[in-house]
Design a protein around this motif. Structure first.
Motif, mmCIF file in Angstrom:
data_model
loop_
_atom_site.group_PDB
_atom_site.id
_atom_site.type_symbol
_atom_site.label_atom_id
_atom_site.label_comp_id
_atom_site.label_asym_id
_atom_site.label_seq_id
_atom_site.Cartn_x
_atom_site.Cartn_y
_atom_site.Cartn_z
ATOM 1 N N THR A 1 0.817 -1.213 0.000
ATOM 2 C CA THR A 1 0.000 0.000 0.000
ATOM 3 C C THR A 1 0.853 1.267 0.000
ATOM 4 N N VAL B 1 0.868 2.214 -3.531
ATOM 5 C CA VAL B 1 -0.448 2.720 -3.960
ATOM 6 C C VAL B 1 -0.563 4.198 -3.613
ATOM 7 N N PHE C 1 -8.029 -4.700 1.223
ATOM 8 C CA PHE C 1 -7.246 -3.663 0.536
ATOM 9 C C PHE C 1 -7.450 -2.295 1.179
ATOM 10 N N VAL D 1 -4.796 0.068 3.360
ATOM 11 C CA VAL D 1 -4.421 1.458 3.040
ATOM 12 C C VAL D 1 -4.794 2.386 4.190
ATOM 13 N N ARG E 1 -2.205 2.034 6.755
ATOM 14 C CA ARG E 1 -0.937 2.610 6.250
ATOM 15 C C ARG E 1 -0.964 4.131 6.278
ATOM 16 N N SER F 1 1.558 -8.850 1.690
ATOM 17 C CA SER F 1 1.302 -7.991 0.529
ATOM 18 C C SER F 1 1.124 -8.819 -0.736
#
Length: 825
Positions: A85, A88, A179, A183, A186, A799
């Motif tokens: 992430t 991302v 997911f 995030v 994170r 991950s």
């Protein structure tokens, strides 16, 4: 593929609309300009040493000495390259300028949630704008609370994914949950994630009750099982950050106290007064509906052309321009918070629709949205509603680790527009139009009535005087030469200006409620179709919130990147920077409170600094050795080589060298043992740090008492410095006890003597110490926390699993040839 784009074309079109809105609102950002964000500047100061080392060596250190004499960098800036992430977030930040990336996540995430709730695309878009443009989000952006807004932006898509799983889309719902939760974690704002968890607990309880009532518990537990696995995967993806945060948190001011006497620190967690400092006033809830009900922001919004303060000053003979400037310095905000950048304005239309939703929405989600809103609003009151706040603070796990309780309103800020636009959807689909019309009248009567009352007679509800009004008058009197009657006149004029601000915004909100009422009335009467009504709401909500947001986050806040405010180097800073010694500390008293000043950390290794989670031991040291008076002995043991003060004549910063600083490491002649932390703290209040050490008796078995005071020619010096790797060279004819002017933290530091790991202990309450054998030796301190490195290994494995799980679920979903967002789920 062309059919897939055709099925989902409306979603791409709405993304285009969102991008256009962002382009217009944030035009300066697309022109290469940046916001002057105070918190970003402080972050850059605290991260300076980390970034300098990273640029020089290619690797960021996990420890920094730039503030509070040294602390782990986990809550400052640490890379987590094994966490997928991370990339991302980096991609989004690379593609879109700050803060457009965050705003687009808010928009698209909320649009996703409302689409999952089966609202038509244009109505979902209107709801997405309503949540995104809530003033709290934009005020956070302007202040630089980037991680906090990012965490809030992930609320909606995470909730949408959980709802999908409970509706039977087990695989896709849980994959998306994993997911978005990964995030969310994170984004590194655990406080906001925790508040979302409180809301989700309510949701899960309601889902369980419904499943139990309808005898569908098997489906519930299947969904719950998938989601539990998704949550475990998201946590594993963030193993490095969560493990280090947990480990450090126990040693920080959010952990247990070491002292039992002479301390204001609580036994565990934050102090109640500190945690509740930013408590929402009960009356401040009016700002959900009327933005300036409490005066707006602390910076002053009462200096308009019709300002009563300006008139009072001009009547006294003050120049018009000076009077205007003076009035703009007056605190228009009159609530009980220490200060605020602006109100938490949900939107007049949103509040009206929320009340309407309570009356017309039949979905059980209504009870979740209402319950989450009520709970978070009540908790935001903090010390203003101690019955509930103290219950949570004392008994709910982790709740006492957080401060700024008003930030929990981000949950209600999301729930209000979600329920509000579910209400519009109900108005579109209901067959009982007459009943909906009656309830529409009630909702308009409630919200419009409040606005009408605040417009016509605002003082009936609000006093417009802060809790410290009398103290403010006294301060004002001192500022104008002791004229108390005139100070009272100015203060009364300020109260009138605050009342005027509230009254003007009340009529403004009433107008928007009337317009929204008109659209719904026409819709229910069959005069407007669903698409036109939805687009009308999109326009009205945008105008309502946009115009208030522009009071706080406006084009003028953007500047050329080279003009972004950075800590300014003073003459004394330049002088100190010429010192070639690789490791010493600076105590800066010239910039206000040294223990809340980040600027010094930009240039030097600071005794003070700025951080919301400093080490508990260091906070205790500050309270006992620096609050009432400055303990020179403690400054010496911390290797404080320079002290910066303000020249009393010129007010310019000047510097003096501290000749008694102990240096980077030294051998002591004697050891004094303390029974506990209280004795240890008392002992360092007055001692000779260069010659004696104060050691907790728990370390007595690690010390040879004969290793002190024998070899006067023994030497130890620092030969190589990096924040997380220190190298010393020692030489002595007898065993010695060395004290290192480095903060003791046993969750990752290890000591090597001639490449062989040896134990070390704590001395002088805060520092590292070790027994050094006779002879010449290379001594190294290396920071290598297992919580980070093992956590990163776990993160890498998780991950890979997350990527495979997510793409597998998406592939299986597209095989169904369904729209991107399946409203029939």
């Amino acid at each position: 593929m062309s059919n897939w784009f055709k099925r989902n074309g409306i979603h791409f079109a709405i993304f285009g609309v969102f991008l256009a809105i962002c382009f217009v609102y944030f035009t300066p950002a697309f022109q290469g300009k940046a916001l002057n964000q105070g918190d970003v500047m402080r972050a850059q100061a605290t991260q300076k040493e980390i970034m300098d080392v990273k640029e020089k060596t290619g690797k960021a250190p996990l420890w920094t000495n730039s503030m509070f004499s040294g602390m782990p960098a986990f809550q400052v800036w640490v890379p987590f390259p094994s966490n997928v992430t991370t990339y991302v977030i980096d991609v989004l930040k690379t593609v879109f300028p700050n803060p457009v990336d965050t705003v687009l996540i808010l928009l698209m995430g909320t649009y996703f949630l409302l689409s999952v709730l089966r609202l038509n695309p244009w109505l979902a878009a209107a709801g997405a704008i309503a949540f995104t443009f809530s003033t709290y989000n934009f005020i956070l952006i302007d202040a630089g609370h980037a991680n906090q807004v990012y965490a809030i932006a992930l609320f909606a898509p995470l909730i949408a994914s959980i709802i999908m799983a409970f509706r039977g889309q087990y695989l896709l719902g849980s994959a998306l949950t994993a997911f978005f939760l990964a995030v969310e974690i994170r984004s590194n704002h655990i406080q906001m994630t925790y508040y979302l968890l409180l809301a989700l607990i309510i949701y899960v309880c309601i889902e369980f009750y419904h499943a139990f009532k309808t005898k569908q518990t098997k489906s519930f537990f299947k969904s719950f099982g998938y989601l539990a696995a998704a949550a475990a995967l998201a946590i594993a993806v963030n193993a490095g950050s969560l493990w280090t945060t947990y480990e450090y948190g126990n040693e920080s001011i959010r952990g247990k106290s070491n002292l039992t006497k002479n301390t204001s620190e609580p036994w565990n967690g934050l102090s109640r007064d500190y945690a509740f400092q930013w408590s929402q006033g009960i009356g401040e809830c009016f700002t959900f509906l009327v933005p300036n009900a409490y005066g707006g922001g602390s910076r002053g919004e009462a200096g308009g052309t019709d300002s009563k303060v300006v008139k009072v000053l001009q009547d006294k003979g003050v120049d018009a321009q000076q009077a205007q400037g003076f009035a703009q310095q007056m605190p228009s905000y009159w609530g009980g918070k220490p200060f605020t950048e602006g109100p938490t304005y949900f939107g007049a239309i949103v509040c009206f629709l929320f009340v309407f939703g309570l009356l017309v929405v039949k979905s059980r989600l209504k009870w979740w949205l209402l319950g989450a809103s009520v709970l978070t609003i009540l908790l935001s009151f903090g010390h203003n509603f101690p019955l509930l706040s103290n219950l949570f603070f004392d008994y709910f796990p982790l709740y006492n680790k957080f401060r700024a309780l008003d930030s929990i309103l981000a949950i209600a800020e999301m729930c209000f527009p979600v329920l509000g636009f579910m209400a519009v959807h109900e108005a579109i689909t209901t067959t009982n139009k007459e009943d909906a019309l009656k309830k529409l009248m009630i909702a308009a009567g409630i919200t419009g009535g409040i606005c009408l009352a605040l417009w016509i007679m605002p003082t009936l509800f609000l006093s417009f005087k802060s809790p410290e009004h009398e103290g403010f008058v006294n301060q004002l009197a001192q500022a104008i030469g002791g004229d108390v009657p005139f100070a009272n006149t100015i203060a009364n004029a300020l109260v009138q200006d605050r009342s005027t601000l509230a009254s003007h915004d009340a009529i403004r909100s009433l107008i928007f409620i009337a317009l929204a009422f008109g659209v719904l009335f026409a819709l229910l009467k069959g005069k407007l179709n669903a698409t036109v009504a939805s687009i009308a709401f999109l326009i009205l909500v945008t105008v309502d919130l946009w115009t208030v947001d522009k009071r706080y986050l406006k084009d003028e806040n953007f500047v050329a990147k080279e003009d972004v405010i950075k800590p300014q180097q003073r003459e004394v800073d330049g002088f100190i920077l010429r010192d070639t010694d690789p490791n010493f500390r600076v105590f800066d008293l010239a910039g206000g409170d040294p223990f809340s000043n980040a600027n010094t950390s930009y240039f030097h290794k600071s005794i003070g600094g700025y951080h919301a989670a400093k080490l508990k031991r260091y906070q205790e040291l500050i309270e006992n050795q620096f609050t009432k008076s400055i303990n020179q002995d403690v400054l010496d043991m911390l290797n404080t080589k320079y002290i910066i003060n303000n020249d009393p004549k010129t007010n310019a910063a000047n510097m003096q060298a501290n000749q008694t600083a102990c240096g980077n490491a030294w051998f002591v002649k004697s050891i004094k043992y303390a029974k506990n932390a209280d004795e240890e703290m008392q002992a360092i209040s007055s001692f000779d740090p260069k010659n004696e050490a104060i050691v907790d008796q728990q370390y007595k078995n690690m010390i040879n008492d004969k290793a002190t005071g024998v070899d006067g020619a023994a030497t130890i010096k620092l030969t190589s410095y990096s924040p997380d790797h220190l190298v010393y060279q020692s030489g002595s004819t007898t065993d010695q006890i060395a004290i290192f002017s480095e903060v003791f933290y046993d969750k990752g530091w290890k000591m090597l003597i001639d490449n062989e790991e040896k134990p070390f202990f704590r001395a002088d309450y805060l520092l590292r110490a070790a027994a050094i054998p006779v002879g010449n030796h290379k001594i190294e301190f290396i920071f290598h926390p297992a919580s980070y490195y093992t956590g990163e290994t776990i993160s890498l494995i998780a991950s890979v699993i997350l990527v495979l799980f997510l793409f597998g679920a998406l592939y299986l979903e597209t095989k169904k040839k369904a729209p991107l967002i399946n409203k029939e789920a």
